[in-house]
Write a protein that holds these residues in place. Structure first.
Motif, short mmCIF file in Angstrom:
data_model
loop_
_atom_site.label_atom_id
_atom_site.label_comp_id
_atom_site.label_asym_id
_atom_site.label_seq_id
_atom_site.Cartn_x
_atom_site.Cartn_y
_atom_site.Cartn_z
N LEU A 177 58.79 54.32 8.51
CA LEU A 177 57.49 54.94 8.80
C LEU A 177 56.28 54.08 8.43
O LEU A 177 55.35 53.98 9.23
CB LEU A 177 57.39 56.31 8.13
N PRO A 178 56.24 53.43 7.27
CA PRO A 178 55.06 52.59 6.98
C PRO A 178 54.91 51.44 7.98
O PRO A 178 53.80 51.14 8.41
CB PRO A 178 55.35 52.05 5.58
N LEU A 179 56.01 50.85 8.39
CA LEU A 179 55.95 49.76 9.37
C LEU A 179 55.47 50.29 10.72
O LEU A 179 54.62 49.68 11.37
CB LEU A 179 57.33 49.12 9.52
N ILE A 180 55.96 51.43 11.13
CA ILE A 180 55.55 52.03 12.40
C ILE A 180 54.08 52.41 12.36
O ILE A 180 53.34 52.18 13.32
CB ILE A 180 56.45 53.23 12.74
N ARG A 181 53.63 52.98 11.25
CA ARG A 181 52.21 53.35 11.14
C ARG A 181 51.30 52.13 11.20
O ARG A 181 50.26 52.14 11.85
CB ARG A 181 51.97 54.12 9.83
N THR A 182 51.71 51.05 10.53
CA THR A 182 50.93 49.81 10.57
C THR A 182 50.89 49.25 11.98
O THR A 182 49.83 48.84 12.46
CB THR A 182 51.54 48.78 9.60
N LEU A 183 52.02 49.24 12.64
CA LEU A 183 52.09 48.74 14.01
C LEU A 183 51.23 49.58 14.94
O LEU A 183 50.47 49.04 15.76
CB LEU A 183 53.55 48.75 14.48
N MET A 184 51.29 50.90 14.81
CA MET A 184 50.48 51.76 15.66
C MET A 184 48.99 51.61 15.38
O MET A 184 48.17 51.67 16.30
CB MET A 184 50.90 53.23 15.48
N ARG A 185 48.64 51.40 14.12
CA ARG A 185 47.23 51.18 13.77
C ARG A 185 46.72 49.91 14.44
O ARG A 185 45.62 49.86 14.98
CB ARG A 185 47.08 51.12 12.25
N LYS A 186 47.54 48.85 14.40
CA LYS A 186 47.13 47.58 15.01
C LYS A 186 47.07 47.68 16.53
O LYS A 186 46.18 47.11 17.16
CB LYS A 186 48.08 46.47 14.60
N LEU A 187 48.00 48.40 17.12
CA LEU A 187 48.01 48.53 18.57
C LEU A 187 46.89 49.43 19.08
O LEU A 187 46.42 49.26 20.21
CB LEU A 187 49.36 49.08 19.04
N SER A 188 46.45 50.37 18.27
CA SER A 188 45.42 51.30 18.73
C SER A 188 44.01 50.83 18.42
O SER A 188 43.05 51.46 18.85
CB SER A 188 45.64 52.68 18.10
N MET A 189 43.87 49.72 17.72
CA MET A 189 42.53 49.20 17.45
C MET A 189 41.94 48.64 18.74
O MET A 189 42.64 47.99 19.52
CB MET A 189 42.58 48.10 16.38
N PRO A 190 40.65 48.88 18.97
CA PRO A 190 40.04 48.34 20.19
C PRO A 190 39.97 46.82 20.12
O PRO A 190 39.69 46.24 19.07
CB PRO A 190 38.65 48.96 20.21
N ARG A 191 40.28 46.22 21.24
CA ARG A 191 40.23 44.74 21.30
C ARG A 191 38.86 44.31 21.80
O ARG A 191 38.27 44.92 22.68
CB ARG A 191 41.30 44.23 22.26
N HIS A 192 38.38 43.22 21.21
CA HIS A 192 37.10 42.65 21.65
C HIS A 192 37.39 41.67 22.76
O HIS A 192 38.17 40.73 22.61
CB HIS A 192 36.41 41.96 20.48
N GLN A 193 36.77 41.91 23.88
CA GLN A 193 36.99 41.04 25.02
C GLN A 193 35.78 40.15 25.20
O GLN A 193 34.64 40.58 25.12
CB GLN A 193 37.23 41.85 26.29
N ASP A 194 36.05 38.87 25.42
CA ASP A 194 34.97 37.92 25.67
C ASP A 194 34.73 37.82 27.17
O ASP A 194 35.65 37.57 27.94
CB ASP A 194 35.33 36.53 25.12
N TYR A 195 33.49 38.06 27.58
CA TYR A 195 33.14 37.94 28.98
C TYR A 195 32.25 36.76 29.18
O TYR A 195 31.40 36.42 28.50
CB TYR A 195 32.45 39.21 29.50
#
Length: 109
Positions: free
Chosen positions: A91-109
């Motif tokens: 569970l801690p690994l899955i929570r960390t992974l989900m937190r990282k995957l759900s963070m908004p990504r900054h896109q360079d235009y």
């Protein structure tokens, strides 16, 4: 009037310190049982899922009717002690992974 404000200045820090110490005692009491409380969802969900999955698999494998319950309970009591620690420890690994995957990504235009 002056005495009341002086009294409040003296008693307020003491009162605040008393509240802090009571609050920290409450936190310590809860923290001792926190591990058991955090295990309960994993324990119940793995028990529920493995119970039904092993039952469905026993029906799919065409186990003879008189032996169905015996094979089902044997499969369930074998799979649940394996599924619960794996789920709880991951569970801690899955929570960390989900937190990282759900963070908004900054896109360079």
């Amino acid at each position: 009037m002056q005495q009341i404000s002086t009294l409040n200045k003296v008693t307020t820090p003491l009162y605040a310190e008393t509240l802090r110490s009571q609050h920290s005692k409450q936190i310590r009491t809860v923290a001792g049982s926190r591990s058991l409380a955090s295990m309960l969802p994993s324990l119940l969900s793995t028990g529920f899922v493995t119970f039904f999955v092993t039952g469905i698999l026993q029906l799919c494998w065409n186990t003879q009717q008189p032996e169905l319950m015996r094979h089902w309970m044997e499969a369930w009591l074998t799979s649940w002690p394996i599924a619960f620690p794996l789920t709880y420890l991951s569970l801690p690994l899955i929570r960390t992974l989900m937190r990282k995957l759900s963070m908004p990504r900054h896109q360079d235009y």
